[in-house]
Scaffold this motif. Structure first.
Motif, mmCIF file in Angstrom:
data_model
loop_
_atom_site.group_PDB
_atom_site.id
_atom_site.type_symbol
_atom_site.label_atom_id
_atom_site.label_comp_id
_atom_site.label_asym_id
_atom_site.label_seq_id
_atom_site.Cartn_x
_atom_site.Cartn_y
_atom_site.Cartn_z
ATOM 1 N N ASN A 6 0.855 -1.185 0.000
ATOM 2 C CA ASN A 6 0.000 0.000 0.000
ATOM 3 C C ASN A 6 0.894 1.240 0.000
ATOM 4 O OD1 ASN A 6 -1.746 2.102 0.591
ATOM 5 N ND2 ASN A 6 -3.074 0.803 1.837
ATOM 6 N N ASP A 7 1.128 1.750 -1.208
ATOM 7 C CA ASP A 7 2.049 2.877 -1.366
ATOM 8 C C ASP A 7 1.659 4.086 -0.533
ATOM 9 O OD1 ASP A 7 3.969 2.030 -3.253
ATOM 10 O OD2 ASP A 7 2.478 2.152 -4.838
ATOM 11 N N CYS A 8 0.415 4.129 -0.141
ATOM 12 C CA CYS A 8 -0.099 5.335 0.511
ATOM 13 C C CYS A 8 -0.132 5.231 2.032
ATOM 14 C CB CYS A 8 -1.491 5.634 -0.020
ATOM 15 S SG CYS A 8 -1.448 5.960 -1.776
ATOM 16 N N GLY B 119 0.009 9.449 6.309
ATOM 17 C CA GLY B 119 0.508 9.724 4.964
ATOM 18 C C GLY B 119 -0.589 9.822 3.923
ATOM 19 N N GLU B 120 -0.224 9.438 2.694
ATOM 20 C CA GLU B 120 -1.083 9.719 1.534
ATOM 21 C C GLU B 120 -2.457 9.059 1.621
ATOM 22 O OE1 GLU B 120 0.787 8.942 -2.268
ATOM 23 O OE2 GLU B 120 -1.025 9.447 -3.378
ATOM 24 N N ILE B 121 -2.559 7.964 2.335
ATOM 25 C CA ILE B 121 -3.823 7.214 2.336
ATOM 26 C C ILE B 121 -5.003 8.104 2.703
ATOM 27 C CG2 ILE B 121 -3.501 6.317 4.725
ATOM 28 C CD1 ILE B 121 -4.891 3.736 3.744
ATOM 29 N N SER C 283 -5.211 11.211 2.350
ATOM 30 C CA SER C 283 -5.384 12.379 1.476
ATOM 31 C C SER C 283 -6.531 12.132 0.503
ATOM 32 C CB SER C 283 -4.093 12.668 0.701
ATOM 33 O OG SER C 283 -3.877 11.676 -0.279
ATOM 34 N N TYR C 284 -6.879 10.886 0.297
ATOM 35 C CA TYR C 284 -8.003 10.583 -0.605
ATOM 36 C C TYR C 284 -9.312 10.749 0.132
ATOM 37 C CZ TYR C 284 -4.846 8.598 -4.073
ATOM 38 O OH TYR C 284 -3.874 8.429 -5.013
ATOM 39 N N PRO C 285 -10.321 11.329 -0.517
ATOM 40 C CA PRO C 285 -11.640 11.373 0.111
ATOM 41 C C PRO C 285 -12.150 9.941 0.343
ATOM 42 C CG PRO C 285 -11.561 12.770 -1.848
ATOM 43 C CD PRO C 285 -10.300 11.957 -1.835
ATOM 44 N N TYR D 138 -12.280 6.403 -2.125
ATOM 45 C CA TYR D 138 -11.440 6.422 -3.327
ATOM 46 C C TYR D 138 -10.052 5.858 -3.053
ATOM 47 C CZ TYR D 138 -15.159 9.180 -5.279
ATOM 48 O OH TYR D 138 -16.386 9.584 -5.719
ATOM 49 N N LYS D 139 -9.584 5.130 -4.054
ATOM 50 C CA LYS D 139 -8.220 4.592 -4.015
ATOM 51 C C LYS D 139 -7.931 3.899 -2.667
ATOM 52 C CE LYS D 139 -5.030 5.679 -6.598
ATOM 53 N NZ LYS D 139 -4.253 4.975 -7.646
ATOM 54 N N GLU D 140 -6.769 4.158 -2.111
ATOM 55 C CA GLU D 140 -6.375 3.420 -0.912
ATOM 56 C C GLU D 140 -7.217 3.769 0.307
ATOM 57 O OE1 GLU D 140 -4.283 4.497 -3.212
ATOM 58 O OE2 GLU D 140 -2.627 3.083 -3.491
ATOM 59 N N ASN D 141 -7.946 4.872 0.265
ATOM 60 C CA ASN D 141 -8.807 5.206 1.406
ATOM 61 C C ASN D 141 -10.190 4.581 1.235
ATOM 62 O OD1 ASN D 141 -9.824 6.222 3.782
ATOM 63 N ND2 ASN D 141 -10.060 8.321 3.043
#
Ligand code: BGC
Ligand code: NOJ
Length: 809
Positions: A486-488, A637-639, A641-643, A646-649
């Protein structure tokens, strides 16, 4: 709602209206010359590297979304009307329209006021060019005087520079037109090695190579002045925007058909090319001219197209299945396998969502992609493994990405994703199981491409495993580094001083955050390496011991009571636990730990899977985590940042779903495994294309999760590890046709309402004809002889056919 249908017989997806929710694309090329093409002929072409050898220009994130392409215009001299037979760019309302995306080719057919047009695009095997074949038929009662205009916009090779550096690039453009062939020579002065050409089979009424001359000032692509007027201006580009357009005039009698061929290609001068005078800028037309002539002949094109189809017959022939589920059959037999090959060629570089400019080859991604294509082209998998391993660092760590042209590790991104090295073991294991080629383990491979540092590949695998063992955290779990799969999930974002801004992950590889996912992956990889070691007579017990120890650590610190935890953060706080307010359960460790066999014997796996079903499963697939993070959390981190959704969140990150399918198969639950399989199966989602929106013939990386307002909407289609892993889940675990080091295993875990299935699998030179049926007890016969139903099928002589009959209860 559907926008087309599958034609399984021809292995095509047929789109029957041009205004699909998103551009639905396909890929041209299988070796070195590639392109993407949409259902309205949008897209671009490149040679090997989508950034540095870009032939044609594309406008990203444009309105309309898909712009730049392989366009044609037809003009009726009688009425002065003109239109595009592929709908774009004129968007004329066509009387008929059909786009057939096939395996490495696309055909777009249309009809307008009695003129039928069919354009076929493909890249012949062994060539660095693409063929466009236009077939025109006059279905009117009277003769038609038509003009055909072709149009490509040349990119000035480096696609990034092309889009940004106008102060220079508006001065560098150079073309040459000779015998009707347009040669695009920009950059030739500097390198003297490559150029592009664009040729037409017919005598020309004219041409244009300067974009503005073709379009006219203040005009756009829907009404080029040359087309409106019916004459080109024979412009020769000096700087500005080199463009390629041929103008052909034809008269078609009622009922008459004609074919016009176009060839767009890339050429490199032979290395020893002699120039007269030396150093002159003469492009080497002598060597390319015969190639152009050949591909302008219809017979060559017919033969080239037949060869392309035959190649796909051969590749797909490696595994063909016949199950009671039509969607499964077409995905396994055609589209999923095709997507795997595309992903192999493109990695994550070129799609409707990847610009071709941004990313290199991922260490982790490439190892996983291998799972999906190794059975079709094991020799290319071998090459790929050796390329990847040569970028490994002597610590056992890995550059996160490497560049496809130089095959060197990418220093900008660097290393420190602590799952990366373990994927090499999993990739090599897959290759060995498929090919039986143990010799690869002795192949000398350098570290970080340093001459003199070569060690046998086996040493690389050992260092991969050791890399984890050298980096254990406070709980004895593997340190996560910058991130794991999980890059995020960037848990080592930290601040030395409370209240100060958090530092970036680049500075944070020394953090102590730990990953339960990597722990599960370690167990799996250590067992795989033990199997490999045993096979070549090397000590293997230490790997099994390490796996067992790590499994114990997971049970102690990675189990939350009803599921596997996700991680511990920089401060030692648990992530993915019932004690968290959000992000209580993550899918990745459930899949990976069970794939590593953790919790399978003691019932934890079954519990974890029940939690997945209860908390993460939706009708559109399994979401990545729950509850979604509702606000940004610096320490994760980035996880976040997504609403939400979406994506990793808490998106449905489709790559993780097959891990759950495999886990369900491991615990023997075929109904659940197949149920999850169908939820994200593109073909099974075709009927809801207005919701899904991406192509129904390939997987997308992500489907919006239940927290998103657009739940069920897919994004990032085509280039994703989802393709390879879903293929693995269905073929190796649900259908159970699984290569192992010693031979092929057939161990299906199928839905309870299936009476059985049949399959043909090419494996190590032999053909296995497999039939699975229901019966009172499990029984296996091989060529009519009873065989241990739990056993691995014996290897068969090259060219032989093995009849395998399995009865499952
Ligand atoms: C995405 C990830 C991706 C990563 C690559 C992130 O923004 O969410 O899915 O792997 O970028 O660098
Ligand atoms: C996409 C990347 O390509 C892949 O390597 C990564 O595992 C997933 N995103 C999840 O973050």
């Amino acid at each position: 709602m559907r926008f087309g249908h599958f034609d399984d017989e021809r292995r095509e997806y047929v789109i029957d209206r041009p205004d699909t929710p998103l551009p639905w694309i396909n890929y041209l090329g299988t070796e070195s010359y590639f392109g993407i093409i949409s259902n309205t002929a949008g897209g671009y072409s490149f040679y090997r590297d989508a950034r540095l050898r870009r032939l044609t220009r594309y406008r990203y994130n444009n309105a309309p979304f898909d712009f730049g392409g392989r366009y044609l215009y037809l003009r009726d001299a009688g009425s002065g009307e003109y239109w595009s037979p592929t709908w774009q760019p004129t968007q004329t309302e066509l009387d008929e329209y059909e786009c057939r995306h096939g395996l490495s080719y696309t055909q777009i057919a249309s009809g307008y006021k009695g003129i039928k047009a069919k354009v076929s695009y493909f890249v012949p095997l062994g060539e660095t060019l693409e063929v466009w074949r236009l077939q025109l038929t006059n279905e009117r009662e009277s003769a038609a005087e038509l003009s055909v205009f072709s149009s490509v916009e040349f990119a000035l090779w480096d696609a990034q520079d092309d889009a940004t550096n106008y102060q220079r690039n508006f001065n560098t453009g150079q073309v040459e037109v000779e015998d009707g062939v347009i040669y695009h020579k920009t950059e030739y002065r500097e390198r003297r090695d490559h150029f592009a050409y664009f040729a037409c089979s017919e005598p020309l009424a004219g041409f244009d190579t300067q974009r503005e001359a073709f379009l006219g000032p203040y005009r756009a692509w829907d009404r080029p002045i040359a087309v409106e007027r019916g004459t080109s201006s024979d412009s020769v580009a000096h700087g500005w925007q080199p463009h390629g357009s041929h103008h052909v005039r034809i008269t078609l009698e009622p009922g008459e058909s004609r074919e016009i061929g176009f060839v767009l290609g890339y050429w490199e001068n032979p290395k020893d090319a002699k120039f007269d005078p030396p150093g002159s800028q003469t492009i080497n037309k002598q060597t390319v001219r015969p190639v152009i002539e050949r591909w302008l002949q219809q017979e060559t094109v017919d033969a080239g197209f037949a060869a392309l189809r035959a190649n796909w017959d051969r590749l797909l022939g490696t595994l063909q299945v016949h199950t009671p589920d039509g969607d499964t059959n077409r995905m396994v037999n055609i589209w999923n396998a095709y997507q795997n090959m595309v992903t192999f060629n493109m990695s994550r570089s070129t799609s409707g969502f990847e610009t071709g400019i941004g990313r290199g080859m991922g260490f982790r991604d490439s190892n996983q992609d291998l799972l999906g294509f190794v059975h079709m082209i094991p020799e290319r998998a071998r090459e790929r493994i050796l390329d990847i391993a040569a970028t490994q660092l002597s610590t056992g760590g890995a550059y996160h990405q490497y560049q496809p042209l130089t095959k060197r590790g990418n220093n900008d991104i660097g290393s420190g994703f602590n799952d990366d090295p373990l994927w090499l073991i999993l990739g090599v294991a897959a290759y060995l199981k498929e090919s039986g080629d143990l010799s690869i383990l002795d192949a000398p491979v350098p570290y970080d491409n340093e001459a003199g540092s070569e060690q046998p590949l086996y040493d690389h695998l050992q260092r991969s495993l050791q890399y984890t063992l050298d980096r254990l955290g406070p709980h004895g779990l593997p340190l996560i580094g910058r991130a794991d799969w999980n890059d995020c999930l960037n848990l080592n974002c930290f601040s030395d001083t409370p209240g100060e801004p958090f530092q970036t992950t680049e500075n944070a590889t020394g953090g102590v955050a730990e990953s339960v996912f990597i722990a599960g992956q370690f167990v799996l990889a250590a067992k795989e390496l033990a199997g490999i070691a045993q096979c070549v007579g090397k000590p293997h017990q230490e790997y099994l011991d390490a796996a067992e120890k790590m499994a114990g650590t997971i049970a102690e610190h990675g189990w939350d009571g009803a599921w596997f935890r996700r991680a511990y953060d920089f401060y030692g706080n648990v992530i993915g636990s019932a004690s968290n307010d959000e992000g209580q359960i993550f899918v990745e460790p459930q899949g990976m730990c069970i794939m590593g066999g953790v919790g399978v014997e003691d019932g934890l796996a079954v519990k974890a899977l029940a939690s997945v079903r209860e908390r993460l499963a939706t009708p559109h697939g399994v979401v990545l985590q729950q509850p979604a993070y509702s606000s940004y959390r610096l320490e994760l981190g980035e996880i976040s940042s997504y609403p939400p959704g979406y994506k990793e969140n808490a998106g449905i990150f489709c790559h993780t779903n097959p891990w759950i399918m495999i886990a369900e198969a491991i615990v023997g639950n075929g109904d659940a495994a197949f149920d999850y399989y169908r939820r994200i199966l593109p073909s099974a989602r075709e009927a809801i294309s207005e919701v899904h929106r991406c192509e129904p013939y390939v997987y997308a990386q992500m489907i919006a999760g239940k927290d998103a307002p657009t739940h069920g909407e897919a994004k990032n289609s085509w280039l994703t590890g989802t393709a390879a892993y879903n293929f693995t889940a269905i073929s190796q675990w649900i259908l159970g046709i699984r290569p192992e080091l010693t031979g092929l295993r057939v161990d299906p875990v199928i839905p309870s309402d299936w009476p059985g299935f049949t399959a043909v699998r090419q494996f190590r030179g032999a053909t296995y004809r497999i039939s699975v049926t229901r019966g009172a007890v499990r029984a296996l016969s091989v060529d009519g002889q009873d065989f241990d139903p739990a056993g691995v099928l014996p290897l068969a002589p090259e060219g032989s056919v093995v009849e395998v009959n399995l009865t499952v209860s």
